[in-house]
Design a protein around this motif. Structure first.
Motif, short mmCIF file in Angstrom:
data_model
loop_
_atom_site.label_atom_id
_atom_site.label_comp_id
_atom_site.label_asym_id
_atom_site.label_seq_id
_atom_site.Cartn_x
_atom_site.Cartn_y
_atom_site.Cartn_z
N LEU A 14 44.45 37.05 52.98
CA LEU A 14 44.45 36.87 54.44
C LEU A 14 45.68 36.10 54.90
O LEU A 14 46.20 36.33 55.98
N ILE A 60 35.46 33.14 71.36
CA ILE A 60 36.78 33.67 71.03
C ILE A 60 37.84 33.06 71.94
O ILE A 60 38.91 32.64 71.48
N LEU A 100 44.94 35.45 60.18
CA LEU A 100 43.57 35.78 59.79
C LEU A 100 42.95 34.66 58.96
O LEU A 100 41.76 34.38 59.09
N TRP A 103 41.72 31.78 61.20
CA TRP A 103 40.55 32.18 61.99
C TRP A 103 39.30 32.32 61.12
O TRP A 103 38.23 31.92 61.52
N LEU A 181 37.93 45.32 51.73
CA LEU A 181 37.70 44.20 52.62
C LEU A 181 37.63 44.73 54.04
O LEU A 181 38.57 45.36 54.51
N THR A 182 36.51 44.53 54.70
CA THR A 182 36.42 44.97 56.09
C THR A 182 36.27 43.77 57.01
O THR A 182 35.98 42.66 56.55
N VAL A 183 36.47 44.02 58.30
CA VAL A 183 36.40 42.91 59.26
C VAL A 183 35.00 42.31 59.30
O VAL A 183 34.83 41.11 59.48
N ASN A 184 34.00 43.16 59.06
CA ASN A 184 32.63 42.67 59.14
C ASN A 184 32.31 41.65 58.06
O ASN A 184 31.39 40.85 58.21
N PHE A 187 34.11 38.33 59.92
CA PHE A 187 33.65 37.82 61.21
C PHE A 187 32.28 38.39 61.53
O PHE A 187 31.97 39.51 61.14
N CYS A 189 30.42 40.11 64.18
CA CYS A 189 30.87 40.78 65.39
C CYS A 189 29.80 40.93 66.45
O CYS A 189 30.08 41.26 67.58
N GLU A 192 29.71 38.80 70.38
CA GLU A 192 30.32 39.09 71.67
C GLU A 192 30.15 40.55 72.08
O GLU A 192 30.65 40.97 73.10
N SER B 26 48.25 41.34 56.36
CA SER B 26 46.84 41.39 55.98
C SER B 26 46.03 42.16 57.02
O SER B 26 45.17 42.95 56.66
N CYS B 93 34.24 46.05 68.08
CA CYS B 93 34.72 44.70 67.83
C CYS B 93 35.73 44.62 66.69
O CYS B 93 36.68 43.85 66.75
#
Lengths: 194, 177
Positions: A14, A60, A100, A103, A181-184, A187, A189, A192, B26, B93
């Protein structure tokens, strides 16, 4: 990652921007390390204090303001006290506001884990910086080293070399490979989307 | 016109924000994990173009005397544009976060400010960087789809091989210098 933690390899991935861009010299890597540690610690302290106020929908927006503020603050301090290194990596320090790594840490880790991770990340930065400057430029912290100065591997001093050294450092710590690796994973989600 | 084209080509290939400056590696690599590379890359690139142009206008008019606030203002501008694009295109999102936390966007704002461009080179540099981001995402996605994790050495499995592949792509781009 299930236990609300991120492993060191994921953290290095990251933070790849700072690991690759700012480590061409040891001086730059040290400055970047100080910046990353300072931003991580100060921002997580602020978030710890304001935890109840910034929960929910404004999270956020609040994060954006906090990280932008802390990054500007750290950049100004480094410009005053470590100006020789700051001139080399000023762009990469400014970009920490939307990094990233920064955060994700605010989202996932407790304060103690953040401190540990920040120290480890600092170590990785310095190691990569040392390898790249020793082999790529034949010097250490600006001091030339006789044998290495004549036999340099020039690619290591440029960005592609940075990617490669970073990959090798990550490979050392890669115990449980994360293939996708996914955003979920990083974070939550749902908050929001409501 | 000549200046426009030369700045455009150099910012697409030679000074590519993602590959030769390592901004937002990244986020870009994470964004290529899902199947919709074209729509995601167009979304991030358009966010990048709009926010960088707004940042350039601000930096040449309002921020000339208070340039120490550059980073702070640009972060807020990028975030506002990302929020706006999310509302317009009704993205979910994950894509929104990848556009918001892509340091290529903020990096480009800062690069354009330090380069002190006039209007024509500013537009072409921004357009070029956005195209460069799309190209970079396609190259990453293409190379990643060809990595067979079965044959990768144990220690390089997963994330390290992605970074190594990104390094090899960056090495290929050095040839344009």
């Amino acid at each position: 990652m299930k236990e609300n933690k991120i492993s060191l390899v994921v953290a290095l991935f990251l933070g790849a921007t700072s690991l690759v861009g700012a480590t061409a010299t040891v001086n730059g890597a040290l400055t970047m390390g100080v910046a990353v540690v300072a931003v991580l610690l100060i921002s997580s302290l602020i978030k710890l204090v304001l935890k109840k106020m910034i929960a929910g929908k404004i999270e956020i927006a609040a994060n954006i303001v906090i990280y932008a503020f802390v990054t500007t603050l750290v950049a100004m301090l480094l410009n005053a006290f470590m100006s020789s290194g700051y001139k080399l990596v000023s762009l990469y320090i400014a970009v920490l506001a939307v990094d990233l790594l920064v955060w994700t840490n605010g989202e996932k880790l407790s304060f103690k884990d953040t401190v540990l991770l920040a120290v480890k990340f600092f170590g990785a930065l310095v190691v990569i910086g040392a390898v790249r400057e020793l082999l790529g430029k034949g010097s250490f912290y600006g001091i030339e080293i006789p044998f290495l100065a004549k036999n340099t591997i020039t690619v290591l001093a440029s960005v592609p070399g940075g990617f490669m050294v970073t990959a090798f450092v990550m490979a050392i710590f890669n115990k449980e490979p994360v293939t996708k690796l996914t955003v979920n994973d990083l974070f939550t989600c749902k908050k929001e989307a409501e | 016109m000549k200046e426009f084209i030369s700045v455009l080509i150099s910012s697409v290939l030679v000074n590519n924000v993602v590959m030769s400056k390592a901004f937002g590696v990244s986020a870009t690599l994470t964004a290529t994990n899902n199947k919709k590379v074209l729509s995601t890359s167009l979304y991030i690139a358009s966010t990048m173009f709009v926010s960088t142009m707004i940042a350039w206008v601000l930096s040449t008019t309002v921020l000339t005397k208070i340039s120490f606030l550059n980073t702070f203002v640009f972060v807020v501008v990028c975030a506002l544009v990302a929020f706006g694009f999310k509302a317009i295109f009704k993205k979910d999102c994950t894509e929104f976060i990848l556009a918001l936390l892509n340091s290529a966007v903020l990096g480009l704002c800062l690069i354009n400010t330090t380069a002190e461009y006039t209007i024509v080179p500013a537009i072409s540099a921004t357009l070029g960087a956005s195209l460069g981001l799309i190209i970079a995402m396609f190259m990453y996605a293409g190379v990643k789809s060809r990595i067979n994790q079965k044959y990768v050495a144990n220690s390089f499995k997963g994330l390290p091989i992605e970074i190594l592949a990104a390094g090899i792509i960056a090495l290929a781009m050095v040839a344009f210098k």
